[in-house]
Design an enzyme around this catalytic site. Structure first.
Site, PDB file in Angstrom:
ATOM      1  CE  LYS A   1     -76.161   4.991 -61.093  1.00  0.00           C
ATOM      2  NZ  LYS A   1     -75.138   4.240 -59.839  1.00  0.00           N
TER       3      LYS A   1
ATOM      4  CG  ASP B   1     -72.961   8.925 -57.776  1.00  0.00           C
ATOM      5  OD1 ASP B   1     -73.407   9.850 -56.896  1.00  0.00           O
ATOM      6  OD2 ASP B   1     -72.689   7.910 -57.588  1.00  0.00           O
TER       7      ASP B   1
ATOM      8  CE  LYS C   1     -69.890   8.466 -55.704  1.00  0.00           C
ATOM      9  NZ  LYS C   1     -69.878   6.933 -55.426  1.00  0.00           N
TER      10      LYS C   1
ATOM     11  CG  ASP D   1     -72.759   6.661 -61.592  1.00  0.00           C
ATOM     12  OD1 ASP D   1     -72.977   5.390 -61.620  1.00  0.00           O
ATOM     13  OD2 ASP D   1     -73.515   7.118 -60.442  1.00  0.00           O
TER      14      ASP D   1
ATOM     15  CG  ASP E   1     -72.546   7.330 -53.062  1.00  0.00           C
ATOM     16  OD1 ASP E   1     -72.631   7.990 -54.326  1.00  0.00           O
ATOM     17  OD2 ASP E   1     -71.329   7.160 -52.838  1.00  0.00           O
TER      18      ASP E   1
ATOM     19  CD  GLU F   1     -76.299   7.392 -57.437  1.00  0.00           C
ATOM     20  OE1 GLU F   1     -75.861   6.954 -56.458  1.00  0.00           O
ATOM     21  OE2 GLU F   1     -75.855   6.889 -58.695  1.00  0.00           O
TER      22      GLU F   1
ATOM     23  NE  ARG G   1     -78.777   0.652 -54.101  1.00  0.00           N
ATOM     24  CZ  ARG G   1     -77.936  -0.085 -53.584  1.00  0.00           C
ATOM     25  NH1 ARG G   1     -78.403  -0.847 -52.327  1.00  0.00           N
ATOM     26  NH2 ARG G   1     -76.633   0.192 -53.498  1.00  0.00           N
TER      27      ARG G   1
HETATM   28  N1  BES Z   1     -71.764   5.179 -59.008  1.00  0.00           N
HETATM   29  C1  BES Z   1     -71.630   4.270 -57.885  1.00  0.00           C
HETATM   30  C2  BES Z   1     -70.975   3.016 -58.020  1.00  0.00           C
HETATM   31  C3  BES Z   1     -69.603   3.124 -58.742  1.00  0.00           C
HETATM   32  C4  BES Z   1     -68.544   3.160 -57.975  1.00  0.00           C
HETATM   33  C5  BES Z   1     -69.534   3.154 -60.198  1.00  0.00           C
HETATM   34  C6  BES Z   1     -67.247   3.318 -58.676  1.00  0.00           C
HETATM   35  C7  BES Z   1     -68.481   3.229 -60.767  1.00  0.00           C
HETATM   36  C8  BES Z   1     -67.117   3.216 -60.023  1.00  0.00           C
HETATM   37  C9  BES Z   1     -73.019   4.227 -57.111  1.00  0.00           C
HETATM   38  O1  BES Z   1     -73.937   4.982 -57.171  1.00  0.00           O
HETATM   39  C10 BES Z   1     -72.307   3.955 -55.554  1.00  0.00           C
HETATM   40  O2  BES Z   1     -72.075   5.203 -55.093  1.00  0.00           O
HETATM   41  N2  BES Z   1     -72.843   2.982 -54.892  1.00  0.00           N
HETATM   42  C11 BES Z   1     -72.455   2.851 -53.558  1.00  0.00           C
HETATM   43  C12 BES Z   1     -73.643   1.936 -52.890  1.00  0.00           C
HETATM   44  C13 BES Z   1     -73.513   2.215 -51.185  1.00  0.00           C
HETATM   45  C14 BES Z   1     -73.544   3.442 -50.815  1.00  0.00           C
HETATM   46  C15 BES Z   1     -74.455   1.297 -50.763  1.00  0.00           C
HETATM   47  C16 BES Z   1     -71.154   2.205 -53.342  1.00  0.00           C
HETATM   48  O3  BES Z   1     -70.884   1.065 -54.322  1.00  0.00           O
HETATM   49  O4  BES Z   1     -70.331   2.254 -52.435  1.00  0.00           O
HETATM   50 ZN    ZN Z   2     -73.772   6.027 -58.860  1.00  0.00          ZN
HETATM   51 MN    MN Z   3     -73.477   6.712 -55.743  1.00  0.00          MN
END
Ligand code: BES
Ligand code: ZN
Ligand code: MN
Length: 508
Positions: free
Chosen positions: A270, A275, A282, A293, A352, A354, A356
């Site tokens: 990834k 992000d 966010k 990210d 967010d 993204e 996947r």
């Molecule tokens: N890049 C984030 C996950 C992340 C969070 C990595 C904190 C490192 C530190 C990912 O893209 C994300 O935002 N995931 C969301 C998914 C949700 C919207 C289903 C999450 O984990 O909140």
């Molecule tokens: Zn992310």
């Molecule tokens: Mn995200």
């Protein structure tokens, strides 16, 4: 880059800024570890007592500095804690050596040369001390140069030279261990650099250019799909995530091939260079570190280059799914439907989620080449951090034996990891009234939901594992052992180990 040498020199006559010795935590008092006999002798055999007087206990990560005994060329002795004395007849664990060497190297930032007199019983210990010292000798101060007094603002330079005492420079196994440690840690440190680079400088195009340059240097084939090629190829996931950014996305394919290869591994990373969350923005407090990210792509990149440098007898293809997730008038909206590379349609409920989406396209594309196994690496979910904390990554897979093999490889190299399930019942939460699947499901078990989403894009019959490194990829607290603040290089060593196991026919 820190230089590494193997040395048979005796500590007293050695020209260095410091001699590093090990001290372990005994039942009642600190115990000087093997390797430091000559140093202890010069203190009349009273080094343990001197250390105790100075307050040392031998606890892991503890660093005690003391003036070298008279007659020593080096002015300083650094005693580093190794943790508990091993059980009777057992040697120190590799990870204890790695961490102690790392802590000592960090404490010696700003010095030129240090000689490590830590307990080294075999080539495995040579590797561990070398890795710890080279990973601990890392700093990122590329951007500390503004103002009149640039030098003063820069951090201390990392230790320039590491000599390992008690090793055999002409021994094949020792030499091989040192060469492997050098290659792996140099590439791992390069991954850290990429992670730490600010996102205004490292966008998808810039990352792809770095991969191209490394490909040239190490004889890898590098193919870069730009936005036009992605459009033509139907990469709806990668394009959908990149749609809001002024910097267009890229898919990079890095191929290392060996004429002696019997197996082919594909690593998929990834690579969200920033992000923001996109339209599902966010909030402040959650976006300051989101340059990290792309840690999965950085790990994949480093591992493929390391495999090439080591000349492993295995084919390794790295796929870097690079995009910047930004909100704008052209960004993907919650409610949009993307047509993915695999042909499946995805309703984007949360922009967010993204990671996947870009991984789905890269996994489907990687599957076309029918590798023996695919491993993807991603800072995918905050849920995995809640589950496992920030020093352990989660391992999910479509094959129990392969998940165990990946877990074992991680343990072997000293990376914290833990197996996680992919329960079928969580799939229905991603049912979409509009498209084949939604990019979000139930809140509980969010890391597993993301894993289940990815699973749908892995080709029929292909063995696959998914590493969610959201926790350990980026260290927001203080440095520890050989781990610095900021980008850590999580998963690089596990991937390299998997490539080695595949090369020797020991991976499934
Ligand atoms: N890049 C984030 C996950 C992340 C969070 C990595 C904190 C490192 C530190 C990912 O893209 C994300 O935002 N995931 C969301 C998914 C949700 C919207 C289903 C999450 O984990 O909140
Ligand atoms: Zn992310
Ligand atoms: Mn995200």
């Amino acid at each position: 880059m820190t230089a590494l040498t193997l040395s048979t020199a005796a500590a007293p006559g050695l020209r260095a800024d410091a001699i590093v010795v090990g001290v372990a935590k005994g039942a009642k008092a600190p115990v000087v570890a093997p390797g430091a006999e000559a140093v202890d002798k010069a203190y009349d055999g009273k080094l343990a007592g001197v250390l105790e007087t100075l307050g040392a206990s031998g606890a892991e990560g503890e660093v005690t500095k003391l003036p070298a005994p008279s007659g020593f060329k080096a002015p300083l002795v650094v005693a580093v804690g190794l943790g508990a004395v091993p059980e009777k007849d057992a040697a120190f664990e590799a990870e204890a050596l790695r961490r102690a060497a790392g802590a000592a190297a960090r404490a010696l930032a700003g010095s030129k040369k240090a000689a490590f007199a830590l307990p080294i019983a075999d080539a495995g210990d040579v590797a561990a001390v070398a890795e710890g010292a080279l990973l601990g000798s890392y700093s990122f101060d590329t951007y500390k140069e503004n103002g009149k007094d640039a030098k003063a603002k820069k951090g201390k330079a990392p230790l320039a030279e590491v000599a390992l005492l008690g090793t055999k420079p002409r021994d094949r196994a020792h030499k091989a261990a040192a060469e492997r440690a050098t290659a792996v840690t140099e590439e791992l440190n390069r991954a850290r650099d990429l992670i730490n680079m600010p996102p205004n400088d490292l966008n998808p195009e810039a990352f792809a250019a770095v991969a191209q340059a490394a490909g040239k240097e190490h004889g890898l084939k590098v193919q870069v799909l730009d936005e036009k090629a992605l459009e033509k190829g139907g990469y709806g996931g990668i394009l959908g995530v990149g749609a809001g950014s002024a910097s267009a996305p890229r898919l990079v394919k890095l191929s290392y091939t060996s004429s002696k290869a019997k197996k082919h591994l594909a690593f998929v990373g990834k690579g969200i260079t920033y992000d923001s969350g996109g339209i599902s923005l966010k909030p402040a407090g959650h976006n300051e570190t989101m340059k990290c990210d792309m840690s999965g792509a950085a790990a994949v990149f480093a591992a493929v280059v390391a495999a090439a440098r080591l000349g492993l007898e295995v084919d390794v293809t790295g796929w870097l799914a690079l995009a910047e997730n930004m909100p704008s008038g052209s960004a993907t909206r919650p409610g949009d439907v993307l047509r993915m590379y695999s042909g499946k349609t995805v309703e984007v409920l949360n922009t967010d989620a993204e990671g996947r989406l870009v991984l789905a396209d890269a996994l489907a594309r990687a599957s076309e080449e029918k590798p023996d196994a695919i491993v993807d690496v991603a800072t995918l979910t905050g849920a995995m951090m809640l589950a496992l904390g920030n020093r352990t990554f989660g391992i999910m897979a479509n094959d129990d034996a392969f998940r165990s093999a990946v877990h074992e490889a991680a343990e072997e190299v000293g990376e914290g990891a833990w197996p996680m399930p992919l329960p079928d019942h969580l799939r229905k939460g991603m049912d979409s009234p509009t498209a084949d699947i939604a990019n979000m499901g139930e809140r509980y078990g969010g890391g597993l939901v993301a894993g289940l989403f990815l699973k749908e894009f892995v080709g029929e019959g292909i063995t696959w594992a998914h590493l969610d490194i959201a926790g350990p990829a980026y260290n927001e607290s203080g440095p520890f052992g050989y781990t610095p603040k900021g980008g850590t290089g999580s998963a690089v060593r596990t991937l390299v180990r998997l490539a080695e196991l595949a090369a020797s026919g020991d991976l499934g």
